[in-house]
Design an enzyme around this catalytic site. Sequence first.
Site, PDB file in Angstrom:
ATOM      1  N   CYS A   1      -1.254  92.335  70.283  1.00 28.30           N
ATOM      2  CA  CYS A   1      -2.612  91.833  70.459  1.00 28.30           C
ATOM      3  C   CYS A   1      -2.697  90.334  70.233  1.00 28.30           C
ATOM      4  CB  CYS A   1      -3.558  92.502  69.461  1.00 28.30           C
ATOM      5  SG  CYS A   1      -3.547  94.272  69.557  1.00 28.30           S
TER       6      CYS A   1
ATOM      7  N   ARG B   1       2.542  87.851  75.240  1.00 28.51           N
ATOM      8  CA  ARG B   1       2.784  88.669  74.053  1.00 28.51           C
ATOM      9  C   ARG B   1       2.798  90.162  74.393  1.00 28.51           C
ATOM     10  NH1 ARG B   1       1.446  85.904  69.150  1.00 28.51           N
ATOM     11  NH2 ARG B   1       0.896  87.879  68.196  1.00 28.51           N
TER      12      ARG B   1
ATOM     13  N   TRP C   1      -2.903  95.551  72.748  1.00 28.62           N
ATOM     14  CA  TRP C   1      -1.700  96.347  72.978  1.00 28.62           C
ATOM     15  C   TRP C   1      -1.945  97.632  72.203  1.00 28.62           C
ATOM     16  CZ3 TRP C   1       2.674  98.376  70.422  1.00 28.62           C
ATOM     17  CH2 TRP C   1       3.801  98.599  71.238  1.00 28.62           C
TER      18      TRP C   1
ATOM     19  N   ASN D   1      -6.564  91.734  65.448  1.00 27.09           N
ATOM     20  CA  ASN D   1      -5.130  91.783  65.684  1.00 27.09           C
ATOM     21  C   ASN D   1      -4.528  92.409  64.427  1.00 27.09           C
ATOM     22  OD1 ASN D   1      -2.573  91.142  66.511  1.00 27.09           O
ATOM     23  ND2 ASN D   1      -2.769  88.929  66.295  1.00 27.09           N
ATOM     24  N   GLY D   2      -3.806  93.523  64.542  1.00 31.95           N
ATOM     25  CA  GLY D   2      -3.226  94.155  63.343  1.00 31.95           C
ATOM     26  C   GLY D   2      -3.595  95.629  63.298  1.00 31.95           C
TER      27      GLY D   2
ATOM     28  N   GLU E   1      24.033  91.702  72.913  1.00 31.27           N
ATOM     29  CA  GLU E   1      22.905  90.898  73.389  1.00 31.27           C
ATOM     30  C   GLU E   1      22.846  90.885  74.923  1.00 31.27           C
ATOM     31  OE1 GLU E   1      20.270  89.871  72.335  1.00 31.27           O
ATOM     32  OE2 GLU E   1      19.629  88.197  73.574  1.00 31.27           O
TER      33      GLU E   1
ATOM     34  N   LYS F   1      19.665  92.240  77.077  1.00 32.20           N
ATOM     35  CA  LYS F   1      18.950  91.391  78.062  1.00 32.20           C
ATOM     36  C   LYS F   1      18.816  92.116  79.386  1.00 32.20           C
ATOM     37  CE  LYS F   1      17.389  89.008  76.236  1.00 32.20           C
ATOM     38  NZ  LYS F   1      17.387  88.744  74.876  1.00 32.20           N
TER      39      LYS F   1
ATOM     40  N   GLU G   1      16.337  95.198  79.180  1.00 30.31           N
ATOM     41  CA  GLU G   1      14.902  94.984  78.984  1.00 30.31           C
ATOM     42  C   GLU G   1      14.220  94.325  80.168  1.00 30.31           C
ATOM     43  OE1 GLU G   1      14.045  92.527  75.580  1.00 30.31           O
ATOM     44  OE2 GLU G   1      15.691  91.180  76.043  1.00 30.31           O
TER      45      GLU G   1
ATOM     46  N   HIS H   1      38.003 106.443  72.646  1.00 29.53           N
ATOM     47  CA  HIS H   1      37.545 107.509  71.747  1.00 29.53           C
ATOM     48  C   HIS H   1      36.368 108.283  72.332  1.00 29.53           C
ATOM     49  CE1 HIS H   1      40.336 106.136  68.756  1.00 29.53           C
ATOM     50  NE2 HIS H   1      39.892 104.899  68.916  1.00 29.53           N
TER      51      HIS H   1
ATOM     52  N   LYS I   1       5.893  90.564  72.938  1.00 24.43           N
ATOM     53  CA  LYS I   1       6.668  89.433  72.424  1.00 24.43           C
ATOM     54  C   LYS I   1       6.819  89.514  70.914  1.00 24.43           C
ATOM     55  CE  LYS I   1       8.863  85.541  72.657  1.00 24.43           C
ATOM     56  NZ  LYS I   1      10.276  85.680  73.029  1.00 24.43           N
TER      57      LYS I   1
HETATM   58  C1  F6R Z   1      14.676  90.869  73.010  1.00 23.17           C
HETATM   59  C2  F6R Z   1      13.695  90.443  72.041  1.00 23.17           C
HETATM   60  C3  F6R Z   1      13.443  91.340  70.882  1.00 23.17           C
HETATM   61  C4  F6R Z   1      13.211  90.496  69.618  1.00 23.17           C
HETATM   62  C5  F6R Z   1      12.808  91.409  68.447  1.00 23.17           C
HETATM   63  C6  F6R Z   1      12.595  90.621  67.180  1.00 23.17           C
HETATM   64  O1  F6R Z   1      14.816  89.925  74.037  1.00 23.17           O
HETATM   65  O2  F6R Z   1      13.089  89.418  72.178  1.00 23.17           O
HETATM   66  O3  F6R Z   1      14.471  92.246  70.703  1.00 23.17           O
HETATM   67  O4  F6R Z   1      14.380  89.798  69.317  1.00 23.17           O
HETATM   68  O5  F6R Z   1      11.614  92.081  68.779  1.00 23.17           O
HETATM   69  O6  F6R Z   1      11.599  89.660  67.331  1.00 23.17           O
HETATM   70  P1  F6R Z   1      11.485  88.441  66.349  1.00 23.17           P
HETATM   71  O7  F6R Z   1      12.686  87.578  66.561  1.00 23.17           O
HETATM   72  O8  F6R Z   1      10.212  87.747  66.748  1.00 23.17           O
HETATM   73  O9  F6R Z   1      11.436  89.006  64.965  1.00 23.17           O
END
Ligand code: F6R
Length: 608
Positions: free
Chosen positions: A2, A27, A75, A101-102, A481, A485, A488, A504, A603
Site C-alpha cells: 500500500c 510498490r 495491496w 498503510n499497514g 539471484e 530474477k 519473478e 544426487h 516492492k
Molecule cells: C526480488 C526482490 C525481493 C526483495 C525482498 C526483500 O527482486 O526485490 O526478493 O529483495 O522482498 O526486500 P527488501 O530488500 O526491501 O527487504
Amino acid sequence: MCGIVGFTGRQEAAQILLEGLKKLEYRGYDSAGLAVLGKNGISMIKTTGKIANLCEKTQDGKLLPGFAGIGHTRWATHGAPTDINAHPHMSNDGKFAVVHNGIIENYAVLRDELVERGFEFKSETDTEVVVHLLSLYYNGDLKEAVMKATARLEGSYGLGVVCADYPEHIVATRQFSPLILGVGVGENYFASDVTALISHTKNVIYLEDGEVADITPDEICVYGPTGKPVEKEITRVQWDMEAAEKGGYDHFMLKEIIEQPRAIKSTVEPRIKDGKVVLEELNLSDDEIRSIDKIVITACGSAYYAGCAAKYTLEKLTRVPVTTELASEFRYSDPIIDDKTLLIVISQSGETADTISALEEAKTRGAKILAIVNVVGSRISKLADNVIYTWAGPEIAVATTKGYTTQVAVMYLFSVYMARRRGRISEDEEKRLTGEIMQIPQQIQRAIDLNPQIPSLAKEYHHNKSLFFIGRNVDYAVCLEGSLKLKEISYLHSEAYAAGELKHGTIALIEEDQPVIALSCYEPLFDKMMSNIKEVKARGAKVLGVTTEGQNRIVREADDVIFVPKTDTLFGVPSEVVPLQLFAYYVAKENGCNIDKPRNLAKSVTVE
Ligand code: F6R
C-alpha cells in the site's frame, strides 16, 4: 505494497494526488482511491485496478474539486480487491476519511465493539475501524480524536486523515510504517515514500513512530505521543526527479541495471580513503568488532541472496563463522545468538516485515545489529544499532538490481573493514583489496559492454518452460539471484542448484534441449564446473555458459557463452550477476511481461 499520499495547498488536490499515486505504482497494488475536501465536505472515488482507472473514474480528478485531500494504492490483505474495500474509508456521517498503510492486528475486537456501539461497516478491511474510532472520539478537536483513536490500535499504520470540519487540514501519523512529510511553499504533503514527493519538494520531515502531524498549506505542526509539540528537522533529499524517472529507457528495470556502475561508485568511493575503508556511520568500537565470534546474515528474497553471495568474502577475510538465514524462518527458529553475535540485516526498502521481526528477535537476545539499507529513515534504519546505507538512489522496478549489487558492495567494504580490525589483513593488503573494490564499477560496465548478444540469447531461450542455473561456491549464490530474477519477471520456472548436487537427484530432470545456465566464474573450481557441464551435455542439455574473459575452454562445451571480466575472486559477484539481470530482462520482454510491476509482487513487503 500500500502507498499513501496527502496534499494541502492552493491548487486542485486531486490532480496532485493522482500524480503522487502514479509514483507509488511500482510498490504493487490492486486498487486505488481519493478523498478530497471541497466546499461541500468530503467527496471520495475509488476503484479496483490501475491508477489509469481512477483517472478515468474521476475524470482526471475533475470530479473531486478541492484543495486538500488524501489518496491510496491498496495491496489487498483483509478483504478482496474490490471498490468497497479500496481506501479511503469514510465515517458513517461523512465527516472523516482515512487512508491506511499497514495492518491493524486487533481490528476484529475493535470491529465487534464498534458494531455494538452502532457503527455500520461497509468494507471487510481492518482499516475501517480507524475511521469509526475517529467518529467515536471526536469532540471538535481533530488532533485529539486521532490520538485517542490510534491509542486503541495494535499493529502497524501510516495513516492519513481528512475531516470536513477542518477544511485546509490533512493529518498524518505512523506506527511501524513509513511516513514522510513534504515541505513546500504555500503547500505541504505527506507520503509513504519519498518518490511521491520529489517532483514537488526535496525538503522533507521524517515522522517518528507515535508522532502526529497536523498539516495546513502554510504550516506543519508535529506532536509527540503525549500531545506535546515536537521540533522537527527538515532534511534535504539527495535524490532528484531524474533518478525517479525512466530517462528514455523502456523500463525502470533496464535503467536501474545500466546505472549500476554509478550506483556502486556512490556506495563505495566515499568510503575508501587513502586505501582504507572508512565507515564513519558505525557505532561498533574496534573492541566490539574483535569480540564478535559469530555472524548471522538475515534478509528476504534478493537481499538474502546478496547475503549468501557476500558470506564467502566475509568469512574468507575475517575467518569468523557466518551463517545466512531467511528472515521469515530465523524469527521462529529459537536462534542461538548472544552479545558476541553480529546480526547483519540487509534490506533495500528497510520496511520488510519479516526482516524487521528477525532484527527484533535478535535484539532481544542481545546481538549487535548492523543494517544495510537503501531507504533513508526507513524502519530498519531506525531499529538497528548501526546502519550502512547503500546510496543506490531510488529503486522503482519491483525486481531489485542495483539494490542487490550495492548491498553486496557494502558487504565487501565491511568485510575488509572487519578483517583489518581483527588483524587478519595488513595495511598493504587493505590497500590492495580496496583498490580491487574500486574496480567494480568499471567491471560492471565491461560485463555490459561484452554482451550485446543478450537480447538475441533471450529470443533463443524465452520459449522454454523451465531453466536450470548451476554453479559452485560463490557462483552458486549468484545462480540463486539469477534464477529468482528470471522467475519473478519472466514467469518462467527456473531452479538454482549447487552443481555438485546435480548427481544426487536433479540430473534426472535433464533431457534433450533442457536449458542449463552454467556459471563458472569462480576460478578455483573451473575444472569441476567443466565436468558438471559435460555431465549435463551428455544428457542432451543445452548449455549457456557464463565465465570469465579468457576462459575459452568453455566455448568447446557450451552452446552459448556469456563472458564477464576477470576479477579478484573475492569481489566478482556484481559483474557476474549483471548479465543475468539483463538476460532475465530480455526474456521477460520477449514474453511480453509487465517487467517493472510483475504480477502478484510488491516492492516492499510490509506484511508477514
Ligand atoms: C526480488 C526482490 C525481493 C526483495 C525482498 C526483500 O527482486 O526485490 O526478493 O529483495 O522482498 O526486500 P527488501 O530488500 O526491501 O527487504
